[in-house]
Design a protein around this motif. Sequence first.
Motif, PDB file in Angstrom:
ATOM      1  N   ARG A 281      -8.074   4.845  -0.191  1.00 58.39           N
ATOM      2  CA  ARG A 281      -7.398   5.740  -1.139  1.00 58.39           C
ATOM      3  C   ARG A 281      -8.332   6.122  -2.287  1.00 58.39           C
ATOM      4  N   THR A 282      -9.229   5.227  -2.647  1.00 51.09           N
ATOM      5  CA  THR A 282     -10.215   5.467  -3.705  1.00 51.09           C
ATOM      6  C   THR A 282     -11.595   5.144  -3.153  1.00 51.09           C
TER       7      THR A 282
ATOM      8  N   VAL B 257       0.832  -1.205   0.000  1.00 51.66           N
ATOM      9  CA  VAL B 257       0.000   0.000   0.000  1.00 51.66           C
ATOM     10  C   VAL B 257       0.867   1.256   0.000  1.00 51.66           C
TER      11      VAL B 257
ATOM     12  N   THR C 241      -6.570  -1.341  -7.723  1.00 53.34           N
ATOM     13  CA  THR C 241      -7.833  -0.675  -7.387  1.00 53.34           C
ATOM     14  C   THR C 241      -8.410  -1.259  -6.108  1.00 53.34           C
TER      15      THR C 241
ATOM     16  N   ASP D 155       2.649   1.881  -3.308  1.00 52.94           N
ATOM     17  CA  ASP D 155       1.708   2.526  -4.237  1.00 52.94           C
ATOM     18  C   ASP D 155       1.547   4.004  -3.896  1.00 52.94           C
ATOM     19  N   ASP D 156       1.458   4.335  -2.608  1.00 56.75           N
ATOM     20  CA  ASP D 156       1.371   5.739  -2.193  1.00 56.75           C
ATOM     21  C   ASP D 156       2.586   6.524  -2.692  1.00 56.75           C
TER      22      ASP D 156
ATOM     23  N   ARG E 161      -6.633   0.028  -3.042  1.00 59.64           N
ATOM     24  CA  ARG E 161      -6.981   1.442  -2.831  1.00 59.64           C
ATOM     25  C   ARG E 161      -8.389   1.581  -2.274  1.00 59.64           C
TER      26      ARG E 161
ATOM     27  N   SER F 161      -7.949   2.206   7.105  1.00 60.43           N
ATOM     28  CA  SER F 161      -7.530   3.496   6.531  1.00 60.43           C
ATOM     29  C   SER F 161      -6.413   4.086   7.363  1.00 60.43           C
TER      30      SER F 161
ATOM     31  N   ARG G 213       2.642   7.134  -6.516  1.00 62.90           N
ATOM     32  CA  ARG G 213       1.699   8.161  -6.973  1.00 62.90           C
ATOM     33  C   ARG G 213       2.122   9.562  -6.516  1.00 62.90           C
TER      34      ARG G 213
ATOM     35  N   THR H 105      -8.382   0.421   1.480  1.00 72.37           N
ATOM     36  CA  THR H 105      -7.678   1.302   2.423  1.00 72.37           C
ATOM     37  C   THR H 105      -8.129   2.759   2.331  1.00 72.37           C
TER      38      THR H 105
END
Length: 263
Positions: A234-235, A153, A226, A156-157, A229, A263, A160, A232
């Motif tokens: 994020r989306t 996770v 996806t 990925d953070d 995200r 989260s 981005r 957690t």
Amino acid sequence: MPPGKKKPRTYDPAKIRAAVTAQFGHVARAVGELGPEELDRPSGVGEWSVAELAAHVAWIADSLAGGLARPPAAVAELTAVEWPSATASLAGKISEAARETLTGAPLPELYERAAARMAAALEANSDSRVLDLWIGDMTLADFLVTRTVELVVHTDDLNRAAGLEIPLERQALAACTRLLADTLALKAPGGSVEVRVPPFAVVQCIEGPRHTRGTPPNVVETDPLTWLRLATGRTRWAEALDAAQVRASGERADLSALLPLMS
């Protein structure tokens, strides 16, 4: 095992150890090349900068070593699949501990120290070792599965936020995807909705008519990134649907009330 209760998923401990070590190494190499402008950017994780998020990832490895340095607990209280739902209450404590542990050293030094401590600690301890943890005592094998979630996770953070292309270890991504899918099934048990995250996970969840054969009437399908995200926070569910990142069919195929899982 009670009738109808699904057997918990198992993971290959050797593969999980290797995945955690490799994913941390990928992040360490990428973070070491970041300049001041990139490190000052907002990370998208609370109020942390990219530098603070990167330091937190170093703390993930350092705190694993620290946990293994403490006397072992007697009995595991928490399994890997129960861990995501138990994390919310500790967010502030974890953030404070990370700041205290990692303040005052350049990021490359933090990563070098954390990697060495983690490697030595893993070498010296068996998978059955029970760690004494804030969140609840866990076996090392189970706790390492949860580390794949943290590392994937946050990789990925970082990708981005800082425009990086840190690779994701397939085994780490698979374990992260499966654990979060199983967490959904634990949170909303049932068999009326099938959630597919190819190529890694398929689970059934939500009470209602159970599907047994043929095409399920209620299906949710998405890709691993996806899914993590969504799981957690994020989306958001509506955003993913609007962007065609999630395909949902059937009157029960709405997971908005169940997400995020952590989260």
